[in-house]
Scaffold this motif. Structure first.
Motif, PDB file in Angstrom:
ATOM      1  N   ALA A  81       0.433  -1.212   0.023  1.00  0.00           N
ATOM      2  CA  ALA A  81      -0.095   0.158   0.338  1.00  0.00           C
ATOM      3  C   ALA A  81       0.912   1.108  -0.181  1.00  0.00           C
ATOM      4  O   ALA A  81       1.900   1.419   0.640  1.00  0.00           O
ATOM      5  N   GLU A  82       0.336   2.123  -0.773  1.00  0.00           N
ATOM      6  CA  GLU A  82       0.855   3.739  -0.465  1.00  0.00           C
ATOM      7  C   GLU A  82       0.639   4.430   0.265  1.00  0.00           C
ATOM      8  O   GLU A  82      -0.464   4.998  -0.069  1.00  0.00           O
ATOM      9  N   VAL A  83       2.034   5.103   1.102  1.00  0.00           N
ATOM     10  CA  VAL A  83       1.116   6.162   1.556  1.00  0.00           C
ATOM     11  C   VAL A  83       0.440   7.586   0.766  1.00  0.00           C
ATOM     12  O   VAL A  83       1.999   7.871   0.045  1.00  0.00           O
ATOM     13  N   VAL A  84      -0.640   8.103   0.427  1.00  0.00           N
ATOM     14  CA  VAL A  84      -0.560   9.054  -0.272  1.00  0.00           C
ATOM     15  C   VAL A  84      -0.713  10.648   0.494  1.00  0.00           C
ATOM     16  O   VAL A  84      -0.281  11.804   0.195  1.00  0.00           O
ATOM     17  N   GLN A  85      -0.652  10.747   1.437  1.00  0.00           N
ATOM     18  CA  GLN A  85      -1.092  11.667   2.598  1.00  0.00           C
ATOM     19  C   GLN A  85      -1.122  11.897   3.968  1.00  0.00           C
ATOM     20  O   GLN A  85      -2.306  10.658   4.065  1.00  0.00           O
ATOM     21  N   LYS A  86      -0.331  11.965   4.568  1.00  0.00           N
ATOM     22  CA  LYS A  86      -0.281  12.250   6.081  1.00  0.00           C
ATOM     23  C   LYS A  86      -1.845  13.453   6.312  1.00  0.00           C
ATOM     24  O   LYS A  86      -1.388  14.544   5.890  1.00  0.00           O
ATOM     25  N   LEU A  87      -2.338  13.087   7.460  1.00  0.00           N
ATOM     26  CA  LEU A  87      -3.981  13.531   7.319  1.00  0.00           C
ATOM     27  C   LEU A  87      -3.007  14.724   9.429  1.00  0.00           C
ATOM     28  O   LEU A  87      -4.394  15.015   8.901  1.00  0.00           O
ATOM     29  N   GLY A  88      -2.573  14.612  10.047  1.00  0.00           N
ATOM     30  CA  GLY A  88      -2.220  15.471  10.877  1.00  0.00           C
ATOM     31  C   GLY A  88      -3.286  15.220  12.407  1.00  0.00           C
ATOM     32  O   GLY A  88      -3.120  15.640  13.169  1.00  0.00           O
ATOM     33  N   PHE A  89      -3.954  14.090  12.324  1.00  0.00           N
ATOM     34  CA  PHE A  89      -4.309  13.576  13.405  1.00  0.00           C
ATOM     35  C   PHE A  89      -3.995  12.619  13.817  1.00  0.00           C
ATOM     36  O   PHE A  89      -3.389  11.583  13.623  1.00  0.00           O
TER      37      PHE A  89
END
Length: 285
Positions: A81-89
């Motif tokens: 799986a590819e991380v496409v965005q860190k979400l900050g929470f």
């Protein structure tokens, strides 16, 4: 009509934050009590409510196109799986902890010791890097109790505030990794679903940008406008509007949350007055 299938945690730390993020993106979700699958009313998206530990496998198999999941879970169960965005929470850390009365001098303490954890892969990777041989006891829950009942000499577990460790007579001694909620996608995602994901990602980034941005207004003497403007890290350039009071203007712009106080001090020193801040809902770049 094609829909993006996105997995979120059924219950726990990430569930509420995940649903709130989607709502902030303008997505209305029709989910009733105990539903394991819920469609969005106004966006081609379907949510799968899954056990946190199961989500990586659903991504790997392509059953879920994407997921909102703790980065620590993806690291513990490596897949493609590819991380496409860190979400900050849901920020947390995976740490080693020992009883408070232990005289801890370094990671060498764990040589030959027993460690209880729900994260054996990540823990073993850490121990291997340190050249430490320890006995790992895998526990699915209530890891903090292990030292108190003689099952282990220390634990490796997720820490947020540290209050649970404190209540169980433990102290944090090593941080293995830091984690937060991320948006990840399956390598088996279809072209149609990936196109929808990119539209969702566009909305998510607008929401995240707004969370770290404030809209500010200030009154500035006309002869100080250039000096004040030079201090502002703006999207393009500030908006300047003349005031009724001769020789003064109102200057409007945006500013990053993490530099707010530093910049405000400089603005005041440069002659800005009556500085107001307004929360921003979305920032579309």
């Amino acid at each position: 009509m094609s829909r993006l299938k996105i997995a979120v945690q059924k219950s726990g730390r990430l569930n509420q934050g995940s649903i709130q993020l989607l709502k902030d993106c303008g997505i209305v979700i029709d989910n009733g009590k105990d539903q394991l699958k819920a469609p969005a009313r106004n966006f081609p998206l379907e949510i799968l409510f899954l056990r946190n530990a199961d989500i990586p496998q659903y991504l790997e198999d392509g059953v879920a196109d994407a997921a909102i999941i703790g980065e620590n879970v993806l690291i513990e169960k490596p897949n493609k799986a590819e991380v496409v965005q860190k979400l900050g929470f849901s920020r947390c850390r995976l740490s080693l902890a020992v009883p408070k009365n232990v005289d801890y001098a370094g990671a060498e303490y764990f040589e030959g010791k027993k460690i209880a954890t729900s994260y054996p892969y990540t823990l073993q990777t850490f121990l291997d890097k340190k050249g430490i041989k320890a006995e790992i006891h895998v526990i699915s829950g209530s890891v903090e109790i292990a030292p108190n009942i003689g099952l282990a000499d220390g634990i490796c577990d997720i820490v947020s505030s540290g209050s649970t460790l404190f209540k169980n007579g433990l102290k944090e001694v090593e941080t293995l990794l830091k984690s937060e909620a991320v948006l990840a996608k399956s390598q088996k995602i279809s072209a149609e679903a990936d196109e929808i994901l990119q539209k969702l990602l566009f909305r998510i980034r607008a929401v995240l940008e707004a969370q770290n941005t404030k809209y500010i207004l200030m009154n500035v003497p006309n002869d100080k406008i250039e000096e004040v403007s030079a201090l502002l890290p703006v999207l393009k350039s500030p908006t300047i509007m003349p005031l009724k009071q001769k020789g003064w203007s109102s200057l409007h712009t945006v500013i990053k949350e993490d530099t707010f106080w530093e910049v405000i001090d400089k603005l005041k020193a440069a002659g800005a007055e009556g500085i107001l801040t307004i929360p921003i809902g979305k920032v579309v770049l």
